[in-house]
Enzyme design. Structure first.
Site, mmCIF file in Angstrom:
data_model
loop_
_atom_site.group_PDB
_atom_site.id
_atom_site.type_symbol
_atom_site.label_atom_id
_atom_site.label_comp_id
_atom_site.label_asym_id
_atom_site.label_seq_id
_atom_site.Cartn_x
_atom_site.Cartn_y
_atom_site.Cartn_z
ATOM 1 N N GLY A 12 0.813 -1.219 0.000
ATOM 2 C CA GLY A 12 0.000 0.000 0.000
ATOM 3 C C GLY A 12 0.837 1.254 0.000
ATOM 4 O O GLY A 12 2.082 1.198 0.131
ATOM 5 N N ASP A 13 0.179 2.387 -0.212
ATOM 6 C CA ASP A 13 0.828 3.708 -0.197
ATOM 7 C C ASP A 13 1.945 3.849 -1.225
ATOM 8 O O ASP A 13 2.937 4.542 -0.997
ATOM 9 C CB ASP A 13 1.378 4.028 1.214
ATOM 10 C CG ASP A 13 0.299 3.923 2.272
ATOM 11 O OD1 ASP A 13 -0.852 4.251 1.970
ATOM 12 O OD2 ASP A 13 0.621 3.497 3.398
ATOM 13 N N LYS A 16 -0.622 5.442 -5.536
ATOM 14 C CA LYS A 16 -1.727 5.166 -6.470
ATOM 15 C C LYS A 16 -2.532 6.427 -6.767
ATOM 16 O O LYS A 16 -2.911 6.682 -7.904
ATOM 17 C CB LYS A 16 -2.648 4.073 -5.882
ATOM 18 C CG LYS A 16 -1.950 2.735 -5.669
ATOM 19 C CD LYS A 16 -2.853 1.721 -5.000
ATOM 20 C CE LYS A 16 -3.187 2.032 -3.569
ATOM 21 N NZ LYS A 16 -2.035 1.958 -2.632
ATOM 22 N N ASN A 38 -10.078 2.650 4.816
ATOM 23 C CA ASN A 38 -8.732 2.308 5.305
ATOM 24 C C ASN A 38 -7.701 2.905 4.334
ATOM 25 O O ASN A 38 -6.558 3.131 4.692
ATOM 26 C CB ASN A 38 -8.534 0.779 5.436
ATOM 27 C CG ASN A 38 -9.023 -0.002 4.224
ATOM 28 O OD1 ASN A 38 -9.657 0.534 3.317
ATOM 29 N ND2 ASN A 38 -8.753 -1.287 4.211
ATOM 30 N N GLY A 40 -5.940 5.765 1.936
ATOM 31 C CA GLY A 40 -5.676 7.207 1.967
ATOM 32 C C GLY A 40 -4.864 7.511 0.719
ATOM 33 O O GLY A 40 -3.705 7.134 0.637
ATOM 34 N N HIS A 41 -5.502 8.106 -0.268
ATOM 35 C CA HIS A 41 -4.846 8.377 -1.549
ATOM 36 C C HIS A 41 -4.605 9.873 -1.689
ATOM 37 O O HIS A 41 -5.546 10.660 -1.705
ATOM 38 C CB HIS A 41 -5.698 7.843 -2.712
ATOM 39 C CG HIS A 41 -5.856 6.346 -2.682
ATOM 40 N ND1 HIS A 41 -6.623 5.638 -3.567
ATOM 41 C CD2 HIS A 41 -5.309 5.419 -1.853
ATOM 42 C CE1 HIS A 41 -6.546 4.346 -3.288
ATOM 43 N NE2 HIS A 41 -5.764 4.189 -2.245
ATOM 44 N N GLN A 226 -5.013 -0.287 -1.141
ATOM 45 C CA GLN A 226 -4.041 -1.160 -0.457
ATOM 46 C C GLN A 226 -3.009 -1.676 -1.468
ATOM 47 O O GLN A 226 -2.755 -0.996 -2.452
ATOM 48 C CB GLN A 226 -4.742 -2.333 0.268
ATOM 49 C CG GLN A 226 -5.536 -1.908 1.506
ATOM 50 C CD GLN A 226 -6.907 -1.331 1.187
ATOM 51 O OE1 GLN A 226 -7.710 -1.955 0.533
ATOM 52 N NE2 GLN A 226 -7.187 -0.137 1.676
#
Ligand code: GDP
Ligand code: IMO
Ligand code: MG
Length: 426
Positions: A12-13, A16, A38, A40-41, A226
């Protein structure tokens, strides 16, 4: 006009949000297909930073349609907060351009209580470090066939009866095991409807919306949340999230045939990060790890927790390639590596005395591997202003090409900063 899936290849992170925002220019419809808030973009537009948790990252582009698919779990309160905040910043949030599948499951207040109570109750080594947003318990109810779907918001009696039925079991857990107060069905119903009523105008048939867009020759971008190694089946179980994060779920999670997915872009961060618990073979508990954390501003976009940092793990990437079939890779945060004398890539693991090229499949096998590294020269140059491949220093190009060689996937986008124009197309 091609249909593109954007998904995370690590934990994740990966960036994206930035890449989705960038590719939105070439798409007409943007769809979230799994996960919930859940995620955070982050999208940076000039001086302004937006962090999107639930609403597709394409929303900042005028006229683009944004859809929340059946595979997402949606918290009505968070949805309302997010649309209010974006609307206050001048973004058009009308139901003509933002829609929620009637089949999308809703995160209920008791899911959040259960998520947090369960984490608190676990012994230290068993804690997953969830975001506490009720994601797992909501997917559990979906699988148990006792979930609440967004369409139920338009049928208050059905909603009321589902809440009452769910609370029989949940309250037994809250009072009997977790030492919590029981929840009252009427109070929960009122709380859900206070936000839920505002969702009703946004309800739609997402599958049909996508097919209609295709009939008009439009293209669709599927925004994953994710990362592959947080996938419920393929990730580092049990330290994973509760949905399938792999590219294949773009189809099931939005109601389209997999044959329609033309291009799959795996987002790869130039090093590795992870938030929450779970094995992380290339994690650096030293000054280099600290350097990456600081220079990369590696704090969770949802919980604000410090992200754990380490070297790029090509074993993790090899598995991601096998599971997702990416047509391209977008390599992000390459600028963060500037200033390191040497850069390491983990190319294999030693596991039970043998060298392996893929993650072990036994539970927590990843906690018992030793990374095998190869080392490349670093670079000092600041590359945040580079806009062409040719202008990148030789050691940077060598690093990118080595990743391309190991993964066997073309790196078509190289990101050298958080802004839209800090991206090199190859
Ligand atoms: P996501 O969850 O995959 O969308 O990623 P996050 O938004 O949680 O985290 C990525 C962070 O890196 C955000 O703060 C982005 O603004 C930032 N970012 C994205 N690409 C780059 C890049 O190429 N360089 C730098 N320095 N930051 C980037
Ligand atoms: P984006 O989309 C990074 C992690 C949590 C925890 C585990 C399970 O921004 O990349 P959950 O609340 O899902 O049950 O938590 O998954 N996690 C993420 N880590 N990025 C995310 O999303 C994540 N969503 C969940 O930290 O370890
Ligand atoms: Mg994130």
């Amino acid at each position: 006009m091609s249909n593109v899936v954007v998904m995370g290849a690590q934990w994740g992170d990966e960036g994206k949000g930035k890449i989705v925002d960038l590719l939105t220019r070439e798409s007409d419809v943007i769809v979230r297909f799994q996960g919930g808030n859940n995620a955070g973009h982050t999208v940076l537009v000039g001086e302004k930073q937006y962090i999107l948790h639930l609403i597709p990252s394409g929303i900042l582009h005028e006229g683009k349609k944004c859809l929340i698919g059946n595979g997402v779990v949606l918290d009505p309160e968070v949805f309302c907060r997010e649309i209010d905040s974006l609307r206050a910043q001048g973004v058009d949030m009308s139901p003509a351009r933002l829609m929620i599948s009637r089949k999308t499951h809703l995160i209920m207040p008791y899911h959040k209580v259960l998520d947090q109570a369960r984490e608190a109750h676990k012994c230290k080594d068993a804690k997953i470090g969830t975001t506490g947003r009720g994601i797992g318990p909501c997917y559990e109810d979906k699988s148990a066939r006792i979930g609440v779907r967004s369409a139920d918001l338009a049928m208050p009696e059905l909603l009321r009866s589902k809440i009452e039925a769910a609370l029989v079991e949940k309250n037994a857990l809250f009072t009997g095991l977790y030492g919590q107060q029981p929840l009252d069905a009427d109070a929960v119903f009122e709380e859900v409807m206070a936000h839920g009523a505002k969702l009703v105008p946004y309800l739609a048939d997402v599958s049909s919306e996508i097919h209609d867009a295709w009939a008009e020759g439009r293209s669709v971008l599927f925004e994953g949340a994710q990362g592959t190694h947080l996938d419920i089946d393929h990730g580092t179980y049990p330290f994973v999230t509760s949905s399938n994060t792999v590219s294949g779920n773009a189809a099931a999670g939005s109601g389209v045939p997999p044959t329609k997915l033309d291009r799959i872009i795996a987002i790869v961060k130039a090093y590795t990060t992870r938030v929450g618990a779970g094995p992380f073979p290339t994690e650096l508990d030293d000054a280099t790890g600290e350097y990456l954390q600081q220079k990369g501003h590696e704090f969770g976009a949802t919980t604000g927790r410090k992200r754990r940092c380490g070297w790029l793990d090509a074993v993790v990437l090899r598995e991601s390639v096998r599971l997702n079939g990416p047509t391209d890779i977008a390599l992000t945060k390459l600028d963060v590596l500037s200033g390191l004398k040497e850069i390491s890539i983990c190319t294999a693991y030693t596991y039970r005395g043998e060298q392996v090229a893929y993650p072990p499949q036994e539970q927590n096998g990843m906690a018992h591997v030793t990374p095998v590294y190869e080392t490349m020269p670093g670079w000092d140059d600041d590359i945040t202003g580079c806009t062409t491949w040719e202008s990148l220093p030789a050691p940077v190009k060598a690093y990118v090409l080595r990743i391309e060689e190991i993964t066997g996937v073309r790196i078509s986008l190289v990101s050298v900063g958080p802004e839209r124009d800090q991206t090199i197309r190859r």
